[in-house]
Structure formats: structure tokens, C-alpha cells
Design a protein around this motif. Sequence first.
Motif, PDB file in Angstrom:
ATOM      1  N   ILE A 639      51.019  50.821  32.040  1.00  0.00           N
ATOM      2  CA  ILE A 639      51.810  49.836  31.305  1.00  0.00           C
ATOM      3  C   ILE A 639      52.166  48.646  32.191  1.00  0.00           C
ATOM      4  O   ILE A 639      52.029  47.490  31.796  1.00  0.00           O
ATOM      5  N   LEU A 640      52.613  48.926  33.427  1.00  0.00           N
ATOM      6  CA  LEU A 640      52.994  47.835  34.329  1.00  0.00           C
ATOM      7  C   LEU A 640      51.776  46.982  34.691  1.00  0.00           C
ATOM      8  O   LEU A 640      51.842  45.751  34.681  1.00  0.00           O
ATOM      9  N   ALA A 641      50.651  47.633  35.004  1.00  0.00           N
ATOM     10  CA  ALA A 641      49.438  46.882  35.319  1.00  0.00           C
ATOM     11  C   ALA A 641      48.973  46.086  34.104  1.00  0.00           C
ATOM     12  O   ALA A 641      48.499  44.951  34.235  1.00  0.00           O
ATOM     13  N   GLY A 642      49.146  46.672  32.930  1.00  0.00           N
ATOM     14  CA  GLY A 642      48.753  45.967  31.714  1.00  0.00           C
ATOM     15  C   GLY A 642      49.579  44.725  31.473  1.00  0.00           C
ATOM     16  O   GLY A 642      49.061  43.684  31.057  1.00  0.00           O
ATOM     17  N   THR A 643      50.894  44.801  31.752  1.00  0.00           N
ATOM     18  CA  THR A 643      51.741  43.632  31.517  1.00  0.00           C
ATOM     19  C   THR A 643      51.374  42.492  32.469  1.00  0.00           C
ATOM     20  O   THR A 643      51.356  41.322  32.061  1.00  0.00           O
ATOM     21  N   PHE A 644      51.075  42.820  33.717  1.00  0.00           N
ATOM     22  CA  PHE A 644      50.621  41.765  34.631  1.00  0.00           C
ATOM     23  C   PHE A 644      49.199  41.335  34.299  1.00  0.00           C
ATOM     24  O   PHE A 644      48.844  40.165  34.448  1.00  0.00           O
ATOM     25  N   GLY A 645      48.380  42.284  33.850  1.00  0.00           N
ATOM     26  CA  GLY A 645      47.006  41.958  33.492  1.00  0.00           C
ATOM     27  C   GLY A 645      46.915  40.974  32.346  1.00  0.00           C
ATOM     28  O   GLY A 645      45.909  40.263  32.204  1.00  0.00           O
ATOM     29  N   VAL A 646      47.963  40.906  31.520  1.00  0.00           N
ATOM     30  CA  VAL A 646      47.999  39.949  30.416  1.00  0.00           C
ATOM     31  C   VAL A 646      47.852  38.515  30.927  1.00  0.00           C
ATOM     32  O   VAL A 646      47.328  37.642  30.242  1.00  0.00           O
ATOM     33  N   LEU A 647      48.313  38.269  32.167  1.00  0.00           N
ATOM     34  CA  LEU A 647      48.190  36.924  32.746  1.00  0.00           C
ATOM     35  C   LEU A 647      46.730  36.491  32.844  1.00  0.00           C
ATOM     36  O   LEU A 647      46.444  35.288  32.905  1.00  0.00           O
ATOM     37  N   MET A 648      45.806  37.433  32.836  1.00  0.00           N
ATOM     38  CA  MET A 648      44.392  37.084  32.913  1.00  0.00           C
ATOM     39  C   MET A 648      43.895  36.431  31.626  1.00  0.00           C
ATOM     40  O   MET A 648      42.807  35.844  31.596  1.00  0.00           O
ATOM     41  N   LEU A 649      44.691  36.515  30.559  1.00  0.00           N
ATOM     42  CA  LEU A 649      44.322  35.854  29.305  1.00  0.00           C
ATOM     43  C   LEU A 649      44.617  34.366  29.336  1.00  0.00           C
ATOM     44  O   LEU A 649      44.163  33.626  28.460  1.00  0.00           O
ATOM     45  N   ALA A 650      45.387  33.909  30.329  1.00  0.00           N
ATOM     46  CA  ALA A 650      45.745  32.490  30.416  1.00  0.00           C
ATOM     47  C   ALA A 650      44.522  31.654  30.775  1.00  0.00           C
ATOM     48  O   ALA A 650      43.570  32.135  31.385  1.00  0.00           O
TER      49      ALA A 650
END
Length: 720
Positions: A639-650
Amino acid sequence: MFGRVGRFCVNRPWLTIVAWIVAAIALSALAPSLKPTDDQADFLPSHYQSVQAAKLQEKAFPQRDQPAAIIVFQRSDGGKLTASDKEAVGKVAKNLQDQKYSKIKQVLSDPAAVSADGTIALANILADTKNVYDEDVVDSVKQMRADAKSPLGGTALKMGITGSAATALDSRESSGDTDAMIMMATLVLIIVLLGVIFRSPLIAFLPVLTILVVFTVANGLIATASELGGLKADQSVSALLIVVLFGVGTDYILFLLFRYREALRAGEQPKNALVNAVSSVGETIASAAGAVIVAFLALLLSTMGSMRSLGPSLAIAVAVTLVAALTLVPAVFSLLGTKAFWPSKSWQKQPKNTTANRIGSLVSRRPAAVAAVSAGVLAVLAVGVFGFKAEFDSESSLPKDLESVQAMEVLQKGFAAGGADPTLVYLEAKDGGKLEKPELKAFHDALVGVQGVGQVSEAVPSPKGDVAQFSVVLKYRPAEDKAISLVSGPLRDAVDEAAPEGSKALVGGTTAVLADIETAVNHDYKLVFPVAGVAIMVILGLLLRSVVAPLYLMVSVGLGFAATLGSTVWLFQGAQGEKGLLFMLPVIVYLFVVAIGTDYNILMVARLREEVRKGTPPREAVRLAVAQSVPTISAAAVILAGTFGVLMLADNSMLQQMGFAVSFGILLTAFIMALLLVPTLTTLLGEKAWWPGHQAPDAAEPTGTFREPGDRAVSGSASR
């Protein structure tokens, strides 16, 4: 202490919940708004030369117009500009000049401002304020883009506005879209993953609603602290705040819920199970949060204002999340009881945890082999760190379809790359003297002779005649490496040498600011890293009552940091061909991976210590601790990696780098370090890992620890 906090909140749930809601509403209504800035000069201390140059400019040329943006004209067919085209350029500039925009002094078109090949013409937008990133200036540029369409109609021309204010406008608007996207993607990710893990819609949504309350409180406190402390927030703080609060908050909630469910499965009544969960895991959560907080607060030692403001902001967010995890979350689940797990019945059954038990058995049976392989994987990934190259050109990370980016590319085809943002050189006579024309001429000629300099304007004297300004157009883009190296080295050396006796020379402007930022960042690497590492070691030592364990934990985390940064170098600089990585990336990775990722190490080692204190033999203690921790750490890390990984959508490549580095680093920390390397090292060290705390475990044992019937606490030596 944690048992008392748990009992209070569990027995008085409505009082606790109402207190949080009142705090959120009050802070939302009364706190000032958080005002981020794009101007990197705001973040440097006064002893840097670029800041001194800006202050000299303000004193000597207080009314001087400030270049804010540039309008770039070209024909739609790409051909040479005709006489009527050039006339149309003048009409567009005059029309915009007549509009009287806020804080815009002039819109000037010079017939001579045409490229050598005759295909590109420029018009300058001058602001009447030193700060070209002023919100009114940026808004005026936005309005100009819309207003220019009408007078441009019917001509063969097309135009775009670029330069500092235009870039700030595009950055602001693209960042706003990014924040909304990150928030939505983060919420969806957390809801889906929690739903899959617990098979309960209530547990899927409740943490999100809880964290939204925490977000409101934290945002209000950060804005208030920024206002009172005079701190300036970097543009990236809002995106980081979202992922930190939701990522860390979900982590702490999971730590609590997994222990709560474990107590329920052992036959505890819901309220008692919840109190025991807070009592058992409270110290672990507090220690984990403390490590993150002190790591963020270490940024106060940075010379960069952006880092000094980012550190306290994120520290406040984590502190609020810690308090919420130990008060608000138990209160909410106290009201719901076991209904929180509806419709799933899995909370009533002991899971087989086949995979977790296999991992636990492997770690306890073959500690040396597992330690060697896991350390080897990290070491191989860490090799890439030697290729790290810092990138200071934030504009290069913007999406290529933005108007300011496209207009800048057109401008650079016909003019010197540094023409959009010249470097400013100031010559000041000391002790109230005046500068003479022969001195100014000699100084000008010395600047022209510097390799890499394209053009140098004639000296512009101040009204008193004691200061002169030279606009130096570089052959390189203001933010690229060659420009920064030129300004920090040959150009500053040349102006120092050419300054007449009794005067001093200063180099300012955007490129000079970036050169000073590079110096500041290198200083911070050498200071902030060690301080944050020592602070985290102290917290680990206090939690574990050990001197030895914090040492090998931090060595393993340091290896994980190098592996994370090395992997990011290989992906972005190697596979994707980027010129460099975000200059702040090592600091961000260090703080987020070392501090936040240490949560999992703390959880694992705390569980190991708990098993040892029960009198479990060392290898069995490792097996049980790993098997019991795999579900919690795996869920929290994903979950934590996923929340930071969301930044890759920018669309912003620097946010993509940050998202990959932190999310991949968290996965490395959880699945290789916390579940493999740390427990195997602990096994190999035996009771030495707990020295000197193993000598008196009963005195150090937290009250309220959940125990199975028949468990007893014994010393490390007795458990052997």
C-alpha cells in the motif's frame, strides 16, 4: 502509557471522535492557506553570491523593470517573416500593452529582435516587481495568452509565451492537475487493497475517511506553522503531503488492525482486544513515527530553504498521523466492534499462512545463505549509484506539450539559448566611490572574452553611479549543466579578476541561483544524511534497549538506500536516457526509504524481541516473528509503495523519478531487508544482537503486551 491511551479512547470513543472533528473544522476555517513558491532564490541563505546580487539589484535599481516573459512569434508555415508580419508583431505587443495588466509594466517589441534567419521575432514582457513569480504576474501572463488570440487572427503568425512567469504558470497548472490525479489514484489504490486484504467494505473505507480528517488537521497546522515561522513551501509539498499522510497513515492503521485481529482470534473481547492492540503495538508505531519525524526534522540543518520548510511540514504530518493512529482509529473501531470486519468471517479463524510460514522456516534454518543472497542482491543494485548525475533543470521535467516549453524550443532555434533569461553581473564601487567609463569598458571586454558567453550588454549605471549592471547572454540554456558550470567557475573567476581595484563584482540571475543551489545540496548531503542516520539509530536503541541491533539495522538500511538510488539511475539514466536525476532525489530517498522504510525493520525486530522475551528459543523466535510479520509488512509495504508509485502517473519526469525511487525502495526495505536480511543477521548474532538489553528484559517490557496463555518473559540467555 500506551495502554492508558488505548483504554481512554476505547472507553470514550465519541469524545475522541468529536474532538478530532472539531479540530479539523476549526483548522480548516481559521488556518491560513498554504502558499507554495516556484522561486528557488527564496530558498537560499544570504551568504550565497546570487542572493547578494539580488539584494544589490534591489538597492541600486529599485525601479528597474524586471523581464518576466517573452512572446515568441513565427509564421505558421515556418517561413521568413514578411514586413507585414513584423508590423503585426508590433500591433499585438501594443494591444497587450494597452490592456494594463496587473504588475506588468511594459510589453515591448523591438524591430531588431528578429532571428538571424528572419523566421522568429520576440516581444518582451516586463514586470514592475522584482519577483516575476508573483501570483499577479503569473495570472497576467495567463490572461495575455487568451487576449493575444484576437489581434493575431487574420495574420499568418502563431505565437507562444515562455520565460520565467510563463513557465511558473504552466508548472502551477500542471501541478494542480497532478495533485488531483495523485489524490484520486491514492484513494482508489488504498480502498481496493484494503478491501482485498480484509474483505470488508467498512475497513476499506474507514481508514481513508480517518486519514482525510488527519489530512485536514495536518494541512491546517502546517499552514499555520509556515505563516508563524516565515517558511516558504516548495511547489512539490502538496503532492508529497498527500502520499505521506495516506501512505504512512495506512501503515500505522494496518499495524494496529493486524494486532487487533490477532487478539480477537485468541478469544479476547473486542474492547479488551483493542486496548491490548494499542498497548502492544503502540510503542512500535511511536518509534516508527519518531524515526520518520527526526529524519524529517534533520532537514532543518539544510542550507536550502525548500528543504528546511519541507522537513517540518512532513514532520507535522507524521506526528498528527501518529496521534490519530493511537486515538482516533481505536475510537472508531471501538464503536464498530467486530462489525468492522463484516461480511467477512476470516477474523474468527486462524489462517494457515503457508507462504509466511515457509519464509519464516527458510530464514530460521538457513540464515547465512539467506543473508548472503539478500545482501548480494542489494549490493548489485547499489553499483548503479556510482553513475548518479544531479539534474538542476526543473523545466526539462515539464510535459513537452506545454506552451512555455514549446515556445522556448522555437526561441532557441533562432537566438542564443540563454537569451530568455540572461545572467546578470553587477560591479559595485566600494566606500561610496563611482565607476569610471574606462573601467566599465575594460570590465565589459573581459566578460565578452569568457568562453561560453554569447553577448554582453553595455553597462547600465545606477542613478548614483556606484553600481553598473551587465546582462550576459550565455550560449547555453540557463538551467543546463554547461551554463551552471560556466557561471560557478569561469564566469565568476573572470569577474573577480576583472573587477577594478576598489570595487567588487557579483554574478546573479537564474543560472547563478542554480549554481549556488548545487553547492548547498552538496553541503546538505554531507550534513543531513549523518545527522538523520544517528537520530534514527538513537530511536532504535531506545526501542530495543540495545547498542548492537541499531548498528546492523542502519548498515542494512544504508545498503538499501544505495540499492534504491542505483536502481533509479539504471532505469532513468540508463534505460530511458535521461541526462540526470532530480538533484534532491538522494535526500528524498534517504529520508523516505531510510525513515519510513525503517518502520518495517522496527516492526520485525520488535516482534523478534517479543518472542525472545516469551522464552522462545532463538531460531524458533525468528521463525515465528517472520511468519507473524509477513502479512502485516507485505500489506503495509504494497500500500505504501503503491501510494508513492502513483507519482509515476504524473507528466513531470522528476515526480516520476521520485515515485519510482521511493516505491521501489520501500519494497526493497520490506521484502528483502525487513523479512530476510534483518532477521537472518539477528539469528547469526544470537543474544549479542540484544546487548545490553537482553540482561534485563522484564524491566524493559512494555505493559499491556498481548500474550498467549502460558507465555512467560525470560532473559535472552535463558531462552537459548
